[in-house]
Design an enzyme around this catalytic site. Sequence first.
Site, PDB file in Angstrom:
ATOM      1  N   CYS A 262      32.015  25.488  79.689  1.00 56.07           N
ATOM      2  CA  CYS A 262      33.116  25.764  78.769  1.00 56.07           C
ATOM      3  C   CYS A 262      34.364  26.085  79.585  1.00 56.07           C
ATOM      4  O   CYS A 262      34.596  27.228  79.976  1.00 56.07           O
ATOM      5  CB  CYS A 262      32.751  26.936  77.849  1.00 56.07           C
ATOM      6  SG  CYS A 262      34.059  27.386  76.689  1.00 56.07           S
ATOM      7  N   MET A 263      35.151  25.051  79.824  1.00 56.00           N
ATOM      8  CA  MET A 263      36.348  25.213  80.642  1.00 56.00           C
ATOM      9  C   MET A 263      37.408  24.233  80.132  1.00 56.00           C
ATOM     10  O   MET A 263      37.175  23.020  80.078  1.00 56.00           O
ATOM     11  CB  MET A 263      36.023  24.957  82.119  1.00 56.00           C
ATOM     12  CG  MET A 263      37.046  25.498  83.090  1.00 56.00           C
ATOM     13  SD  MET A 263      36.368  25.645  84.771  1.00 56.00           S
ATOM     14  CE  MET A 263      36.062  23.934  85.185  1.00 56.00           C
TER      15      MET A 263
END
Length: 273
Positions: A201-202
């Site tokens: 999750c970036m």
Amino acid sequence: MATALKKPFRSSERDGDDQERTRHESGSPTHPTSTRRFLNHCTSPRSSRRDSKVSPADGGSAASKGHRSHSTNGFFKSKSSSSTSAKDTSSIITETVTQNSHAIRTRRLMKEFHEICKASQSVKEPPFSAELVDDNLYEWNIKLFQIDPESAFYKDMQETGTSYVLLNVTFPDTFPFAPPFMRVISPLIEKGFVMDGGAICMELLTPRGWASAYTVEAVVMQFAASLVKGQGRIPRKCKSGKEFSRKLAEASFRSLVKTHDKYGWVTPPMSDG
């Protein structure tokens, strides 16, 4: 003598005037002159124009025939040929763009891979290294060695004997204008912005957050920082059914992008790591 000669001429002139007057009054000459006979044999421009006219019925038929002939032989043929030409041009442009994109991706990845290999060989303990998967330039395995030594994740690595975090990176056809897909292969990680299947999750890895100027090195270093900031940990006991796989990682990442596109990205407070 002169008087005698004038009388016949005057008589003939009067007779001629009477005959001309009679022709005008009756409207039909009994004895047309040679000049009028000549003119009668000539075609009048007005009558010629009248004779050349076509009746409405004939004109409509001729016009429709001419229109059909023009449409069949000219308009539709040129339209079809122009449509075919447009399709050919479009396909040529698409093929050219695809070839250019492929060339750009290849040059960019060759350059970056060469630089990473050179940098990792020049130092004793490189922060990370890269290798091709089955000699495929468009898929890399990256070993991340260096993590913040003061972090809980680093301590977990020491206690579990984990030498590195193994990442898999695949580059799409539109790279570097689109982001690569990166996931964690091992070890199993909890938190640290690592999701089901090893998805990450970036925002940097999403189409909205990506920029073509970002390098693979920048992406890996950003992941290392987010792993510590998100308080990632290596569990001592793996939960049943917990595994990292490409299929699950891709599904998790698609769901992540859809959620953040709808609600936006929220940076957690510093107190949350």
